[in-house]
Each structure stands twice: as C-alpha cells, then as structure tokens.
Design an enzyme around this catalytic site. Structure first.
Site, PDB file in Angstrom:
ATOM      1  N   CYS A  76      28.176  60.032  25.337  1.00  0.00           N
ATOM      2  CA  CYS A  76      27.302  60.171  26.422  1.00  0.00           C
ATOM      3  C   CYS A  76      26.900  61.950  26.591  1.00  0.00           C
ATOM      4  O   CYS A  76      28.102  62.529  26.431  1.00  0.00           O
ATOM      5  CB  CYS A  76      27.975  59.917  27.792  1.00  0.00           C
ATOM      6  SG  CYS A  76      27.017  60.097  29.272  1.00  0.00           S
ATOM      7  N   TYR A 328      40.542  36.227  50.136  1.00  0.00           N
ATOM      8  CA  TYR A 328      39.658  37.322  49.690  1.00  0.00           C
ATOM      9  C   TYR A 328      38.728  36.689  48.757  1.00  0.00           C
ATOM     10  O   TYR A 328      38.509  37.380  47.699  1.00  0.00           O
ATOM     11  CB  TYR A 328      40.467  38.612  49.128  1.00  0.00           C
ATOM     12  CG  TYR A 328      41.424  38.999  50.219  1.00  0.00           C
ATOM     13  CD1 TYR A 328      41.154  39.959  51.100  1.00  0.00           C
ATOM     14  CD2 TYR A 328      42.729  38.516  50.097  1.00  0.00           C
ATOM     15  CE1 TYR A 328      42.189  40.380  51.832  1.00  0.00           C
ATOM     16  CE2 TYR A 328      43.655  38.833  50.666  1.00  0.00           C
ATOM     17  CZ  TYR A 328      43.621  40.117  51.596  1.00  0.00           C
ATOM     18  OH  TYR A 328      44.515  40.415  52.652  1.00  0.00           O
ATOM     19  N   GLU A 349      37.330  34.504  53.681  1.00  0.00           N
ATOM     20  CA  GLU A 349      36.605  36.093  53.546  1.00  0.00           C
ATOM     21  C   GLU A 349      36.137  36.331  55.033  1.00  0.00           C
ATOM     22  O   GLU A 349      35.716  35.610  55.671  1.00  0.00           O
ATOM     23  CB  GLU A 349      35.611  35.665  52.658  1.00  0.00           C
ATOM     24  CG  GLU A 349      34.514  36.621  52.502  1.00  0.00           C
ATOM     25  CD  GLU A 349      34.794  38.096  52.056  1.00  0.00           C
ATOM     26  OE1 GLU A 349      35.643  38.148  50.919  1.00  0.00           O
ATOM     27  OE2 GLU A 349      34.333  39.007  52.683  1.00  0.00           O
ATOM     28  N   CYS A 423      42.803  44.727  41.383  1.00  0.00           N
ATOM     29  CA  CYS A 423      42.143  45.847  40.767  1.00  0.00           C
ATOM     30  C   CYS A 423      43.020  47.100  41.193  1.00  0.00           C
ATOM     31  O   CYS A 423      42.824  48.232  40.732  1.00  0.00           O
ATOM     32  CB  CYS A 423      40.791  46.163  41.426  1.00  0.00           C
ATOM     33  SG  CYS A 423      40.774  46.281  43.115  1.00  0.00           S
TER      34      CYS A 423
HETATM   35  C1  LIG Z   1      38.078  42.066  45.218  1.00  0.00           C
HETATM   36  S1  LIG Z   1      37.064  41.507  46.080  1.00  0.00           S
HETATM   37  C2  LIG Z   1      37.164  39.613  45.651  1.00  0.00           C
HETATM   38  C3  LIG Z   1      36.024  39.191  45.487  1.00  0.00           C
HETATM   39  C4  LIG Z   1      35.861  37.623  44.765  1.00  0.00           C
HETATM   40  N1  LIG Z   1      37.270  37.355  44.682  1.00  0.00           N
HETATM   41  C5  LIG Z   1      35.276  37.873  43.400  1.00  0.00           C
HETATM   42  O1  LIG Z   1      35.799  37.786  42.479  1.00  0.00           O
HETATM   43  O2  LIG Z   1      33.880  37.878  43.544  1.00  0.00           O
HETATM   44  C6  LIG Z   1      37.683  41.518  47.729  1.00  0.00           C
HETATM   45  C7  LIG Z   1      37.246  40.599  48.939  1.00  0.00           C
HETATM   46  O3  LIG Z   1      38.171  40.784  49.962  1.00  0.00           O
HETATM   47  C8  LIG Z   1      37.177  40.866  51.336  1.00  0.00           C
HETATM   48  N2  LIG Z   1      38.053  41.514  52.370  1.00  0.00           N
HETATM   49  C9  LIG Z   1      38.616  42.573  52.248  1.00  0.00           C
HETATM   50  N3  LIG Z   1      39.278  42.905  53.472  1.00  0.00           N
HETATM   51  C10 LIG Z   1      39.312  41.710  54.087  1.00  0.00           C
HETATM   52  C11 LIG Z   1      40.069  41.108  55.148  1.00  0.00           C
HETATM   53  N4  LIG Z   1      40.879  41.877  55.908  1.00  0.00           N
HETATM   54  N5  LIG Z   1      39.915  39.790  55.469  1.00  0.00           N
HETATM   55  C12 LIG Z   1      39.082  38.874  54.726  1.00  0.00           C
HETATM   56  N6  LIG Z   1      38.368  39.374  53.614  1.00  0.00           N
HETATM   57  C13 LIG Z   1      38.648  40.895  53.383  1.00  0.00           C
HETATM   58  C14 LIG Z   1      36.045  41.822  50.713  1.00  0.00           C
HETATM   59  O4  LIG Z   1      34.753  41.697  51.614  1.00  0.00           O
HETATM   60  C15 LIG Z   1      35.652  41.273  49.358  1.00  0.00           C
HETATM   61  O5  LIG Z   1      34.803  40.492  49.457  1.00  0.00           O
END
Ligand SMILES: C[S@@+](CC[C@H](N)C(=O)[O-])C[C@H]1O[C@@H](n2cnc3c(N)ncnc32)[C@H](O)[C@@H]1O
Length: 466
Positions: A76, A328, A349, A423
């Site tokens: 890049c 989540y 969620e 992550c």
């Molecule tokens: C890493 S993403 C996971 C997404 C899903 N498992 C996927 O692979 O598409 C984390 C998720 O946790 C949700 N989240 C973060 N804090 C939260 C909370 N306190 N209560 C409920 N959900 C939450 C975020 O909105 C997000 O959708």
C-alpha cells in the site's frame, strides 16, 4: 545498557523481540520493556523515547538500522501514514505466529490459566480485499505529507483519519483491504464532489455538507451499497453524483443518503433517504441470507465470519436437543447459524434495530426456533423467568468484555458449556478467570484471523462445567 539511560527524549538502538497486543513492537533493555510504534519483530531500530512510565517506556522509530528477516514490501502506498494496516510489512505467517504468541502470553502468563488446548490460528485465505465495509471521511483539513510542495491545496480530502488525529484526514486513493471496486467508487466520488464543488464537513466549525462515504459489499452476492453521509438534507446536491455513480458502476444496487445533523463524528444518520436502487443489500453466510441496511451491524470479513461461526458451532457440540442463549447477539447471525442444529436459540441484545434485523433475518431464512430479546447485559438478566433454561451459553461481547452481572448469571446458571467469542483476548482472559473460579474449566481456545495486516485477533474459548 542501564534502564536509567531510558528517559524522555533519549535515543536508543533497540532490537524488536515480539509484537505486543495492539500491534507495537516490544524491545527490552535489561528486562525493561520499551514499546516501539510501527516496528516489527527482528528489526533493529534507532528509536526516540517519547514517554516513560513505571515499568515501561514508549518510543517511535527514527531509522531502521537492520531489517527483519520476516519483513516484506508493504503493497500500500499509504502504508507509512495510514494507521489501518500497521503490520502489512510483516510476512503473513509471522503475523499469525505473533498473534498466537500474544494470546498464549495473555492467557497463560498474564492470567495464569493452564491446561487448555490452544489451537493454531485459523488463517485467512484472502489476506487482501477482505473487508465488506469501509467507512471513509470527507474533510477540509487534509493531512499534508512532508514531501509535498509548499502551498499544496489542503481543503479537500476523502480518506481515513491520521492515527491520533480526529481532525486530519489522509486522502486515500487505494485501500488494499477493501474490495477493488471500492477503490474505483471512492475515486469517482472524490472527483464528482470536487467537480460539483460540494463542501466537505469541518469537524471543528461544524460547517460543510459531505461527512462520510460508507461502502458495503455483499461479497457472496455481488450487491454493492454506497452510503453518503451528510450534515443536512439536500438531495438536489446529491442527485447528479448518484446518477453518475449508477451509470459508471452498474454493480451498485443501492445508493442512500444518511443525514447526521449532530456534532458527533459518526457515519450513522438520524434520517435515511434512498437515492437509487433498493434500501439494503443482501449477503450470504453459509446457507443463510442476511439483509443488511446502511446502519446494521454485520461482521466486516464475510469469508472469515463463516469460519468464526463454524468454530463457535463446533465449540457448542450441539446434538439437536439443546436450548442455547446467545448473549450480545447483535443482528443474530450466530443465533441463526446455530438454530438449524439445535432445539431453540434465544438471542439477547440492547440495540432495538439489531433485534428487529435479527427477527427479520430469522423469518427470511425460514427459521422458527430463534427468538430475540431486548436486554441490557450490564444489568441483571431480568424477565427471563418464563424462558427455558440454557444448556449452552454463547457470549460475544464488545471489547470491554462481559458485564459483571451477566458473568455472575452465567456462572450461576445450569449451562454445561460456554462458548465465548471475543475481539479482545485481555478482557476475555479476565472473564475466563472469573468463570474458572465459579465452576467452569477452560478446555480450548481457537483464534480466527479476521483482519490480516492489522493487530486484531478474534478468539473462541470453550468452557465446560466442572
Ligand atoms: C461483538 S458484537 C456481537 C455481534 C454478533 N454476535 C455478530 O457476530 O454479529 C457485540 C454486540 O453486543 C451489543 N452490546 C454491547 N453492550 C451491550 C449491553 N450492555 N447489553 C446488550 N448488548 C450489548 C452490541 O450492540 C453488539 O451488537
């Protein structure tokens, strides 16, 4: 060399031993750790110390004195300025070895977790052009490179933020981790905006029209979405750009305008206007189809998401009879992946639109045994008394890890297995320690490389009830 000679402003010749979590090179001076930005293992670099703290110092490289045997040419042209792919100059196999060593270090040495199987990293088949979404910013504060002629125009840029600068944008003409078509669209939009004299937004004065350009691709379907984020609504200003885009790129299936009138620098609009085509794109993961609108969350590496979800599925060890909770769950992609192999899945969620997407995706895929619930997982999991109890719990929290009350709920539950997707291995290891102290044993950790050339790594940990 004595640690005392390490002080702010001192210059040292350092040999980089490894890559720290987050991507900086690690050098040691008589055991004292120095983190060196933009340096890869095997290099010896003359470095300037810019910060010294108790136990470690931070440095930036001034000159490479000898090159690493694992160094490769970064393809890049923006590599030395853009903060996106900081380890593009390290050969891919070595990137994986370093990521593996980081996870091993975090779990075994920092968290003191022993006796589990650390599987080899699941590599990416495609190490470039893997992203299905890119978010670029417009700016009237272009980052001017040191070798540019004096007085070069700096009042228009379309690209990515300079690391550590919220106000300066590096003009990007090609990004190797997005789809090649994305680069063509990016450059077309830049030319059209300049030609039509559309004003980029100024993040300091909040004046200007164009804020972001978000490109989304259905990698397995060929769908393409262009989302132009503006600071106010004026479709007259965008119609000609939309028309020229749709003519130049017949692959585009959707052009939308998100209007974000707030000062916060996000590409998320409070209003969305359809300029061309359909309002969402579709993407396929395995045999599932997902409808993705401009603001929906979706894993940004489609091919590796399939491998990540396969890993999670294998970790669950489903027989077809289990009740699974997916905490989540986002737009429910893991839930839907598991639903076909088990009795029932409940996703939790807090974002209502994500739940709505999850429900729609379940219906579109003819899945009747996945149910989605709004829940704030920082709080106790109330309102689930009427739901069947989980046999298996899947966790996929944001970087901060699982909320303490949810962790307590998980350890008090009768679930026999936990599959924890993360992550951020640091917060994951912290949570695994808690679960180990509360009746679970870590059996296996698998890493999936979702983002080659960047320091990020995704891990899937499997814990069993002791
Ligand atoms: C890493 S993403 C996971 C997404 C899903 N498992 C996927 O692979 O598409 C984390 C998720 O946790 C949700 N989240 C973060 N804090 C939260 C909370 N306190 N209560 C409920 N959900 C939450 C975020 O909105 C997000 O959708």
């Amino acid at each position: 060399m004595n640690e005392k000679i390490i002080s702010k402003g001192s210059k040292l010749d350092l040999t980089i031993e490894s890559l720290a979590f987050g991507g900086r090179g690690v050098a040691k001076v008589n055991g004292f750790v120095v983190f060196v930005k933009n340096a890869i293992p095997g290099q010896t670099v003359r470095s300037l110390i810019y910060n010294k703290r108790k136990g470690f110092a931070e440095a930036r490289p001034l000159e490479i004195l000898s090159e690493s045997e694992n160094a490769v040419e970064a393809p890049c042209k923006h590599f030395s300025h853009c903060g996106g792919c900081t380890i593009q100059n390290l050969e891919y196999e070595e990137q994986l070895r370093q990521k593996q060593a980081q996870v091993e270090g975090i779990f075994q040495h920092q968290a003191g977790i022993e006796d589990f199987a650390l599987e080899a990293v699941v590599p990416a088949d495609e190490t470039y052009h893997y992203r299905n979404k890119m978010e670029f910013s417009f700016s009237n504060r272009r980052w001017v490179l040191t070798d540019e002629p004096e007085g070069a125009a700096a009042d228009f840029a379309l690209g990515l933020h300079i690391p550590g600068r919220y106000d300066k944008i590096l003009d990007i003409s090609e990004c190797h981790i997005q789809q090649p078509l994305g680069n063509e669209i990016l450059n077309h939009v830049r030319s059209a905006a300049v030609e039509q004299e559309l004003k980029p937004y100024d993040v300091k004065t909040h004046i200007g029209f164009l804020r972001h350009l978000v490109l989304r691709f259905g990698v397995n379907t060929g769908n393409v979405m262009v989302n132009i984020v503006t600071s106010y609504e004026n479709t007259d200003l965008l119609n000609s750009m939309a028309e020229s885009l749709s003519k130049a790129f017949p692959q585009i299936t959707s052009i939308v305008n998100n209007v974000n009138t707030r000062k916060g620098d996000t590409a998320y609009g409070e209003k969305e206007i359809l300029l061309y085509g359909v309002p969402s794109i579709t993407e396929k993961l395995g045999d599932l189809t997902f409808e993705i609108s401009a603001n929906s969350f979706f894993q940004t590496n489609t091919k590796q998401a399939e491998k990540l979800y396969e890993t999670a599925l294998n970790g669950c060890g489903l027989t077809g009879k289990e009740i699974v909770y997916d905490l989540y769950c986002g737009t429910g992609s893991i839930s839907l992946f598991l639903a076909k192999k088990t009795k029932e899945v409940h996703g939790f969620e807090w974002i209502v639109s994500a739940i709505e997407d999850a429900v729609r995706n379940a219906v579109n895929n003819g899945i009747g045994n996945a149910f989605f619930h709004k829940a704030n997982l920082d709080r106790p999991l109330d309102g689930i008394k009427d739901l069947p109890k989980p046999d298996i719990i899947v966790l996929d929290p944001p970087r901060a890890g699982v909320g303490r009350k949810t962790l307590q709920y998980v350890s008090d539950s009768e679930a026999r297995r936990i599959v924890y997707v993360s992550c951020n291995p640091s917060t994951q290891a912290r949570d695994v320690v808690f679960l180990q102290e509360n009746g679970f044993t870590l059996s296996q950790v698998t890493m999936v490389d979702m983002f080659p050339h960047t320091p990020h790594i995704e891990t899937v940990a499997v814990l069993e009830k002791t």
